[in-house]
Motif scaffolding. Structure first.
Motif, PDB file in Angstrom:
ATOM      1  N   THR A 132      10.857   7.094  -6.179  1.00 49.59           N
ATOM      2  CA  THR A 132       9.792   7.869  -6.803  1.00 49.59           C
ATOM      3  C   THR A 132      10.043   9.334  -6.476  1.00 49.59           C
ATOM      4  N   LEU A 133       9.364  10.200  -7.156  1.00 45.38           N
ATOM      5  CA  LEU A 133       9.507  11.621  -6.865  1.00 45.38           C
ATOM      6  C   LEU A 133       9.170  11.894  -5.404  1.00 45.38           C
ATOM      7  N   GLN A 134       8.099  11.286  -4.902  1.00 45.70           N
ATOM      8  CA  GLN A 134       7.701  11.500  -3.515  1.00 45.70           C
ATOM      9  C   GLN A 134       8.758  10.996  -2.531  1.00 45.70           C
ATOM     10  N   SER A 135       9.319   9.795  -2.787  1.00 47.41           N
ATOM     11  CA  SER A 135      10.328   9.276  -1.856  1.00 47.41           C
ATOM     12  C   SER A 135      11.594  10.116  -1.883  1.00 47.41           C
ATOM     13  N   LEU A 136      11.971  10.627  -3.063  1.00 47.41           N
ATOM     14  CA  LEU A 136      13.145  11.501  -3.149  1.00 47.41           C
ATOM     15  C   LEU A 136      12.905  12.820  -2.423  1.00 47.41           C
ATOM     16  N   LEU A 137      11.700  13.355  -2.543  1.00 48.25           N
ATOM     17  CA  LEU A 137      11.366  14.578  -1.793  1.00 48.25           C
ATOM     18  C   LEU A 137      11.393  14.324  -0.290  1.00 48.25           C
ATOM     19  N   ASP A 138      10.855  13.184   0.129  1.00 46.12           N
ATOM     20  CA  ASP A 138      10.882  12.826   1.551  1.00 46.12           C
ATOM     21  C   ASP A 138      12.319  12.760   2.063  1.00 46.12           C
ATOM     22  N   LYS A 165       0.824  -1.210   0.000  1.00 50.00           N
ATOM     23  CA  LYS A 165       0.000   0.000   0.000  1.00 50.00           C
ATOM     24  C   LYS A 165       0.860   1.263   0.000  1.00 50.00           C
ATOM     25  N   ASN A 166       1.975   1.224   0.735  1.00 53.60           N
ATOM     26  CA  ASN A 166       2.843   2.397   0.854  1.00 53.60           C
ATOM     27  C   ASN A 166       3.917   2.481  -0.221  1.00 53.60           C
ATOM     28  N   GLY A 167       3.920   1.524  -1.148  1.00 53.51           N
ATOM     29  CA  GLY A 167       4.862   1.578  -2.260  1.00 53.51           C
ATOM     30  C   GLY A 167       6.261   1.091  -1.925  1.00 53.51           C
ATOM     31  N   LEU A 168       6.433   0.417  -0.786  1.00 54.87           N
ATOM     32  CA  LEU A 168       7.743  -0.089  -0.405  1.00 54.87           C
ATOM     33  C   LEU A 168       8.058  -1.337  -1.227  1.00 54.87           C
ATOM     34  N   SER A 169       9.266  -1.408  -1.748  1.00 54.65           N
ATOM     35  CA  SER A 169       9.645  -2.567  -2.545  1.00 54.65           C
ATOM     36  C   SER A 169      11.105  -2.897  -2.290  1.00 54.65           C
ATOM     37  N   ALA A 170      11.487  -4.110  -2.653  1.00 53.45           N
ATOM     38  CA  ALA A 170      12.877  -4.529  -2.570  1.00 53.45           C
ATOM     39  C   ALA A 170      13.267  -5.107  -3.920  1.00 53.45           C
ATOM     40  N   PRO A 171      14.245  -4.550  -4.574  1.00 51.63           N
ATOM     41  CA  PRO A 171      14.983  -3.360  -4.187  1.00 51.63           C
ATOM     42  C   PRO A 171      14.112  -2.114  -4.294  1.00 51.63           C
ATOM     43  N   PRO A 172      14.506  -1.065  -3.577  1.00 54.48           N
ATOM     44  CA  PRO A 172      13.684   0.144  -3.596  1.00 54.48           C
ATOM     45  C   PRO A 172      13.594   0.758  -4.993  1.00 54.48           C
TER      46      PRO A 172
END
Length: 92
Positions: free
Chosen positions: A78-84, A68-75
């Motif tokens: 995304t634009l949102q994760s890079l902003l975070d 649901k939160n878009g977590l994956s392995a390997p990561p």
């Protein structure tokens, strides 16, 4: 006693260097027998006092919250994760 997993972020040698106490090695049995044999030898060389065989691995569990939160392995950045990450350097 402490049990070191095959999937640990530290090697069996690093753990041996850091402690004088006995520890066990948890081996995830895999298809590559040569690789498994090398892991067992490394555990022996590091004086692990026990070998724990784990046979039920290599299928990751379905973690609904991670999906649901878009977590994956390997990561997958995304634009949102890079902003975070950019706004929260303490995470790095």
């Amino acid at each position: 006693p402490f049990a070191l997993s095959t999937m640990s972020i530290l090697s069996v040698e690093q753990v041996r260097e850091a402690t004088t106490k006995p520890f066990w090695f948890q081996l995830y049995v895999m298809r590559d027998r040569d690789f498994v044999a090398r892991l067992i030898q490394r555990a022996k060389d590091a004086q692990c006092s026990a070998l724990i065989l784990t046979l039920d691995l290599q299928v990751l569990g379905q973690r609904h919250a991670d999906v649901k939160n878009g977590l994956s392995a390997p990561p997958r950045p995304t634009l949102q994760s890079l902003l975070d990450l950019g706004t929260k350097p303490e995470w790095c």
